[in-house]
Structure formats: structure tokens, C-alpha cells
Design an enzyme around this catalytic site. Structure first.
Site, PDB file in Angstrom:
ATOM      1  N   ASP A 157      -9.495  -4.915  -4.955  1.00 47.84           N
ATOM      2  CA  ASP A 157      -8.956  -3.877  -4.068  1.00 47.84           C
ATOM      3  C   ASP A 157      -9.807  -2.612  -4.180  1.00 47.84           C
ATOM      4  OD1 ASP A 157      -7.403  -1.954  -2.699  1.00 47.84           O
ATOM      5  OD2 ASP A 157      -5.541  -2.945  -3.269  1.00 47.84           O
ATOM      6  N   HIS A 212      -7.829  -5.365  -0.461  1.00 46.83           N
ATOM      7  CA  HIS A 212      -6.614  -4.606  -0.140  1.00 46.83           C
ATOM      8  C   HIS A 212      -5.884  -5.313   0.995  1.00 46.83           C
ATOM      9  CE1 HIS A 212      -4.147  -1.028  -0.437  1.00 46.83           C
ATOM     10  NE2 HIS A 212      -4.214  -0.847   0.867  1.00 46.83           N
ATOM     11  N   SER A 251       0.826  -1.198   0.000  1.00 42.29           N
ATOM     12  CA  SER A 251       0.000   0.000   0.000  1.00 42.29           C
ATOM     13  C   SER A 251       0.870   1.262   0.000  1.00 42.29           C
ATOM     14  CB  SER A 251      -0.974  -0.039   1.187  1.00 42.29           C
ATOM     15  OG  SER A 251      -1.981   0.925   1.060  1.00 42.29           O
TER      16      SER A 251
END
Length: 211
Positions: free
Chosen positions: A158, A190, A110
Site C-alpha cells: 500500500d 491500496h 481507507s
């Protein structure tokens, strides 16, 4: 600052340096279990989970840059402000381990993946390989970035960083002549699951065997 980097594995004589970078609101401790998978696969690697330099503006954990009120236009500027500090951290571990860029792998999730991708744009020849879980570029690169191999791994479901960003990054990097792999994981949001870890470790094994 109050950063708490975690050394996951420290062999007597390290042959590889694997640095892990967490997402916003997480910490080095939260990313360390991912590091354990890499440590087990690569016993000769110094594996370190890096703590973000700032307390998260969203509550718990740490961050590299604030996402409060962030826009597509403003993201690059926030990243550029912290890149020098991020680069210095990598250089510090390279100097400490006696290992150079080609022995260095950056593993980011991320926001940590964003920093890894953007960091290479700002500081070429920083690392030989990047494994970007659920990441993106702030702005796509316009020119080749030294001798870097990119492994992009992304959940197709995601909802935080859309999978389209990974596809665009792969197309852009391929067009610039980079070696790129793109693994899209069905029914995954995610995060990082076992399959994604296995894909990353498999790619890294192949990279190191080819050197």
C-alpha cells in the site's frame, strides 16, 4: 449534503447491521459491491453503504474530510470536526433497524476505515466489530475502547496508507487488551481484493458464532 446512502440488503427482520464506509473520492455506490459480498454471506443482515457528507475536494465522489494540504499534526482535528455527524448517522441506522452496538459491524476502506477507527475512540459502545481495510488511526488510542473487536486488513504494498500504520494499530490495540486480527496481504496495494473480502467475512462469521 446530498448524501445518497444505498441499502444493499434489507431482510424482513434484520439480526445484524453492517454499515460500509468508502474512501475519499468514492461514493456509497462505489462501495456497494463490497456490501454485496457481506449481504450474500449474511442474509439476515441489513447492509447499508453510507455516502460521505461532503463533495470530494479532489474531484469526483464524496469524502468525510478534506485531505488537501493535510499533515500528520492536522489530521486529527479534521476528523474530530466531522465525528459527531458520523456518529449520528450510525445511531440513525441503529434506531431505524432496532439493532444495538453489539449487532453492528462497521466496514471501512481507507478514509472510511479511518473514520471507523477514530469514531470508536470518540464514541465508545458504537459498534461491536470493525473491519478496517487499508486504514489507520490518526493518533493511536491510549485507553481501551469499550467492547470492540478489530479486524485490520492491509495490502503490504500500500503506497497510500503504509502497512506500518496497521501494524502499529494492532500492537496498540493488543496492548490495551482488545481482540485484534491483522491480515497483511502480499503484493497488494491500496485496495480490496477477493482474498481480503474472504478474510473479512471469515472473521465476521467467527465473531457472530462466538456470541
Amino acid at each position: 449534503m446530498n448524501q445518497q446512502h444505498i441499502v444493499v440488503q434489507q431482510p424482513a427482520k434484520a439480526e445484524q447491521l453492517i454499515l460500509l464506509f468508502h474512501g475519499v473520492g468514492d461514493s456509497a455506490a462505489g462501495m456497494a459491491p463490497v456490501g454485496s459480498h457481506f449481504a450474500q454471506a449474511f442474509p439476515q443482515a441489513l447492509v447499508v453503504s453510507i455516502d460521505g457528507p461532503f463533495a470530494s475536494s479532489m474531484g469526483n465522489g464524496r469524502q468525510w474530510f478534506s485531505v488537501q494540504g493535510i499533515t500528520e499534526e492536522g489530521r486529527q482535528g479534521r476528523i474530530d470536526e466531522v465525528i459527531p455527524q458520523w456518529v449520528a448517522t450510525i445511531h440513525q441506522w441503529q434506531q431505524q433497524s432496532g439493532l444495538g452496538a453489539q449487532q453492528t459491524t462497521l466496514v471501512g476502506f481507507s478514509q472510511g476505515a479511518i473514520m471507523s477507527l477514530e469514531g470508536m475512540k470518540a464514541q465508545p459502545q458504537l459498534a461491536g466489530r470493525i473491519i478496517a481495510f487499508s486504514g489507520r488511526f490518526a493518533t493511536l488510542p491510549q485507553q481501551p475502547i469499550a467492547d470492540v473487536v478489530y479486524h485490520l486488513i492491509h495490502g503490504e504494498q500500500d503506497g497510500v496508507i503504509q502497512v506500518e500504520h496497521a501494524k502499529k494499530a494492532a500492537r496498540s490495540l493488543t496492548a490495551l487488551g482488545h481482540k485484534v486480527t491483522l491480515d497483511l496481504v502480499p503484493n497488494m496495494g491500496h485496495g480490496i481484493n477477493q482474498l481480503m473480502l474472504e478474510q473479512a467475512i471469515s472473521h465476521l462469521r467467527q465473531d457472530l458464532a462466538a456470541r
